[in-house]
Design a protein around this motif. Structure first.
Motif, PDB file in Angstrom:
ATOM      1  N   LEU A 355       8.101  11.439   5.253  1.00  0.00           N
ATOM      2  CA  LEU A 355       8.473  10.195   4.571  1.00  0.00           C
ATOM      3  C   LEU A 355       9.956   9.825   4.760  1.00  0.00           C
ATOM      4  N   PRO A 356      10.911  10.773   4.623  1.00  0.00           N
ATOM      5  CA  PRO A 356      12.311  10.396   4.861  1.00  0.00           C
ATOM      6  C   PRO A 356      12.554   9.866   6.268  1.00  0.00           C
ATOM      7  N   PHE A 357      11.841  10.404   7.257  1.00  0.00           N
ATOM      8  CA  PHE A 357      11.927   9.859   8.614  1.00  0.00           C
ATOM      9  C   PHE A 357      11.455   8.406   8.624  1.00  0.00           C
ATOM     10  N   GLY A 358      10.342   8.130   7.938  1.00  0.00           N
ATOM     11  CA  GLY A 358       9.817   6.770   7.877  1.00  0.00           C
ATOM     12  C   GLY A 358      10.774   5.805   7.204  1.00  0.00           C
ATOM     13  N   GLY A 503      -7.776   9.696  10.109  1.00  0.00           N
ATOM     14  CA  GLY A 503      -6.604  10.445  10.558  1.00  0.00           C
ATOM     15  C   GLY A 503      -5.499   9.527  11.046  1.00  0.00           C
ATOM     16  N   ILE A 504      -5.865   8.540  11.883  1.00  0.00           N
ATOM     17  CA  ILE A 504      -4.872   7.557  12.333  1.00  0.00           C
ATOM     18  C   ILE A 504      -4.340   6.764  11.146  1.00  0.00           C
ATOM     19  N   ALA A 505      -5.211   6.503  10.175  1.00  0.00           N
ATOM     20  CA  ALA A 505      -4.766   5.794   8.969  1.00  0.00           C
ATOM     21  C   ALA A 505      -3.745   6.622   8.194  1.00  0.00           C
ATOM     22  N   LEU A 506      -3.902   7.932   8.181  1.00  0.00           N
ATOM     23  CA  LEU A 506      -2.924   8.799   7.514  1.00  0.00           C
ATOM     24  C   LEU A 506      -1.563   8.699   8.197  1.00  0.00           C
ATOM     25  N   TYR A 507      -1.570   8.615   9.534  1.00  0.00           N
ATOM     26  CA  TYR A 507      -0.307   8.414  10.257  1.00  0.00           C
ATOM     27  C   TYR A 507       0.333   7.092   9.845  1.00  0.00           C
ATOM     28  N   LEU A 508      -0.468   6.024   9.808  1.00  0.00           N
ATOM     29  CA  LEU A 508       0.054   4.711   9.434  1.00  0.00           C
ATOM     30  C   LEU A 508       0.520   4.693   7.982  1.00  0.00           C
ATOM     31  N   SER A 509      -0.144   5.488   7.139  1.00  0.00           N
ATOM     32  CA  SER A 509       0.249   5.518   5.728  1.00  0.00           C
ATOM     33  C   SER A 509       1.627   6.140   5.548  1.00  0.00           C
ATOM     34  N   VAL A 510       2.045   6.982   6.480  1.00  0.00           N
ATOM     35  CA  VAL A 510       3.417   7.506   6.437  1.00  0.00           C
ATOM     36  C   VAL A 510       4.403   6.349   6.524  1.00  0.00           C
ATOM     37  N   ILE A 511       4.154   5.444   7.484  1.00  0.00           N
ATOM     38  CA  ILE A 511       5.031   4.284   7.660  1.00  0.00           C
ATOM     39  C   ILE A 511       4.941   3.366   6.450  1.00  0.00           C
TER      40      ILE A 511
END
Length: 595
Positions: A355-358, A503-511
């Motif tokens: 999250l801090p990276f995002g 899984g891809i949605a989890l990546y997008l949820s980080v952003i």
């Protein structure tokens, strides 16, 4: 035509009868007629190139809106800089969190192809509505022929309805399309598995090309013609992507939806709690596992030593056979189901640590672009649109992905003997390091810009070239080539096979979560700094102290990297069984390279 169709059916029947592993794909995927796909005529690059082309078109449309949104909100909607930045972060947050719902629906009910198709239709409706908000007289921001300090409410309502329709469409489109592209490669076929490792790199290459064209051509039209002309262009591009998607239909490999992927995980938790008092077996082979024939979709996973409490869900009680117990999945789970639950739980700390990276990269689409409006953007008599500066981030990512794919991975494969070159989490960690450098460089540049403003209060920082922003954009793009691509691969590869859209949605949820977190940080920092003197966020950039905010983000990201490195060292990757025996598993550090 009938003769040729008959010949095709006969050829297919011969392949089916021979059951030749090299001719037919046996990974539970189907062709568009519902049969086992022919390896030579479906999937791999012949199908994924269609999908990458569609991603190029969609990203062209998306970034045509996203990169200029803060400018539209300040120039047309007349929001102040702080409100506009929060509005952009909220929209970006919703856009990148909606895929959690879209990915779930794709995996559980509609399938990825159908979800993408429906999403493109909704996307087109949003773009048409956006175009109408500019051209229809009753929906325009101001009365025709008049200037206004505040837009008409009708325009605001239609504008925000349009962009949030696009958010909903992206929620289904983004996770389903990317995972649908990755589905075109057979994990059980060595050559296709290696090509799949390159897929995410070339996916992001296409994405960056769409971004690059968006922040140059589309933004130029917005700046030198009008926003409505750009909206027409984006609508035409999305209509073209729908046509391309349909043309590629005979070449795709499809996977049937498997029902809710969350139900088996809940069953594992309930069974483990019910058997909490049972002793843990000393031999993992005593735990219940199904045969491959009983699990037609997905792969069997090896037993791991983490989260042992959940293993109790796979203990066969008393003298009853596991076959008898299988009739009640709320009392007995297989080892694979237990390991799938462990995969999701192991992802939670990694998700939090990113999250801090995002939050750092969220600044590139808001404050970085707004900084460009205060600098000298003239290059040889040509005035660069502010959002076009974002093209440097796309260029940085293209360079990063190309170097990684063509130089770094081949060298690391020779050195380490691993198909992947380096572990996925190591790749993400490298990108995180670049995000720290980005914020430090941005802080230094902004400090200098504010110094120029203090020396020239009348002209501000217009004497300072926009090229001063080039390093921070290039570095953030270069880092994204490691971190964002790594996150896509991680969340696709490490989730259960039945949850790959999710899984891809989890990546997008980080952003998405990072955008919301960025907005909360802006609000909190604004409140605290105003309470103790002067706020870091003024009415405009010249009255703000963004350099201090950037240093705060750099420090936060640096401390978080230490936490992330600890998690990465202790992480257990997905481990796929090579036979039915539970104990017959690979014991290396990164078994996912063999999966």
């Amino acid at each position: 035509m009938e003769k040729r169709n008959g010949s095709t059916e006969a050829r297919y029947a011969v392949h089916h009868r021979d059951n030749d592993q090299e001719e037919l794909v046996h990974d539970s995927s189907l062709d568009y007629k519902g049969r086992a796909p022919l390896r030579a005529s479906t999937g791999v690059w012949k199908a994924s190139l269609f999908i990458i082309a569609i991603e190029f078109s969609e990203r062209l449309s998306y970034f045509g809106i996203a990169t200029s949104l803060i400018l539209y909100l300040t120039r047309v909607i007349h929001q102040d800089i702080k409100t506009a930045a929060k509005s952009v972060n909220y929209w970006s947050g919703v856009t990148t969190l909606m895929p959690l719902l879209g990915g779930f629906i794709a995996d559980a009910y509609l399938g990825r192809y159908s979800t993408v198709f429906i999403s493109v239709i909704i996307y087109l409706l949003g773009l048409i509505l956006l175009t109408m908000s500019w051209f229809v007289p009753s929906l325009k921001a101001c009365e025709p022929g008049h200037m206004c300090q505040e837009p008409r409410k009708e325009h605001e309502v239609v504008f925000f309805l349009a962009i949030y329709l696009i958010s909903i469409a992206t929620g289904g489109h983004k996770p389903s399309l990317e995972s649908f592209g990755a589905d075109q490669f057979d994990d059980n076929h060595p050559q296709e598995r290696k090509k799949k490792m390159s897929y995410f790199n070339w996916w992001n290459f296409g994405l960056c090309c769409g971004l690059l064209l968006s922040v140059t051509v589309v933004v130029y039209v917005q700046d030198h013609v009008n926003w409505g002309a750009a909206d027409i262009l984006l609508t035409a591009v999305m209509a073209m992507s729908l046509v391309i998607f349909i043309i590629g239909r005979p070449y795709y490999r499809y996977r049937s939806p498997t029902g809710s992927p969350l139900t088996p995980m809940l069953q594992v938790l309930v069974a483990a709690i019910a058997k909490r008092n049972l002793p843990h077996p000393s031999d993992p082979s005593e735990l219940h596992e199904v045969s491959k024939s009983e699990k037609p979709q997905g792969r069997l996973l090896c037993h791991t030593k983490t989260l042992k409490f959940l293993d109790k869900a796979a203990i066969v009680e008393g003298n009853e056979s596991s076959t008898e117990k299988q009739i009640n999945p709320w009392r007995l789970a297989s080892v694979t189901e237990v390991e799938e639950m462990k995969l999701i739980l192991n992802m939670i700390p990694i998700w939090l640590a990113t999250l801090p990276f995002g939050v750092c990269i969220a600044q590139a689409s808001t404050f970085f672009i707004k900084q460009g409006t205060t600098l000298d953007r003239k290059v040889g008599g040509f005035l660069i649109p502010p959002a076009s500066i974002y093209a440097l981030a796309a260029i940085g990512m293209i360079i990063s992905v190309t170097l990684y794919e063509k130089a770094l991975v081949p060298a690391l494969r020779r050195t380490t003997g691993s198909e992947r070159g380096i572990k996925i989490l190591q790749r993400i960690g490298i990108g995180m390091f670049f995000s720290v450098v980005t914020m430090a460089v941005a802080a230094v540049v902004e400090h200098r810009r504010l110094g120029v403003v203090r020396q020239n209060p009348l002209t501000g920082s217009t004497s300072m070239s926009v090229y001063w922003l080039a390093p921070q954009f290039l570095i953030v793009g270069f880092g994204d080539g490691f971190a964002l691509v790594g996150l896509q691969e991680y969340f696709y590869d490490q989730v259960p096979d039945s949850m790959r859209s999710l899984g891809i949605a989890l990546y997008l949820s980080v952003i998405g979560a990072s955008n919301f977190l960025s907005s909360l940080m802006i609000t909190a920092v604004d409140h605290l700094t105003e309470k103790h003197g002067r706020s870091w966020f003024g009415k405009d950039l010249n009255s703000s102290q963004l350099d201090k905010f950037y240093w705060l983000l750099a420090g936060m990201a640096a401390v978080n990297m230490l936490f992330y490195m600890l998690l990465a060292r202790r992480y257990t990757y997905k481990n796929v069984q090579r036979s039915v025996a539970v104990a017959d598993c690979y014991e290396g550090d990164d078994p996912s390279t063999l999966a």
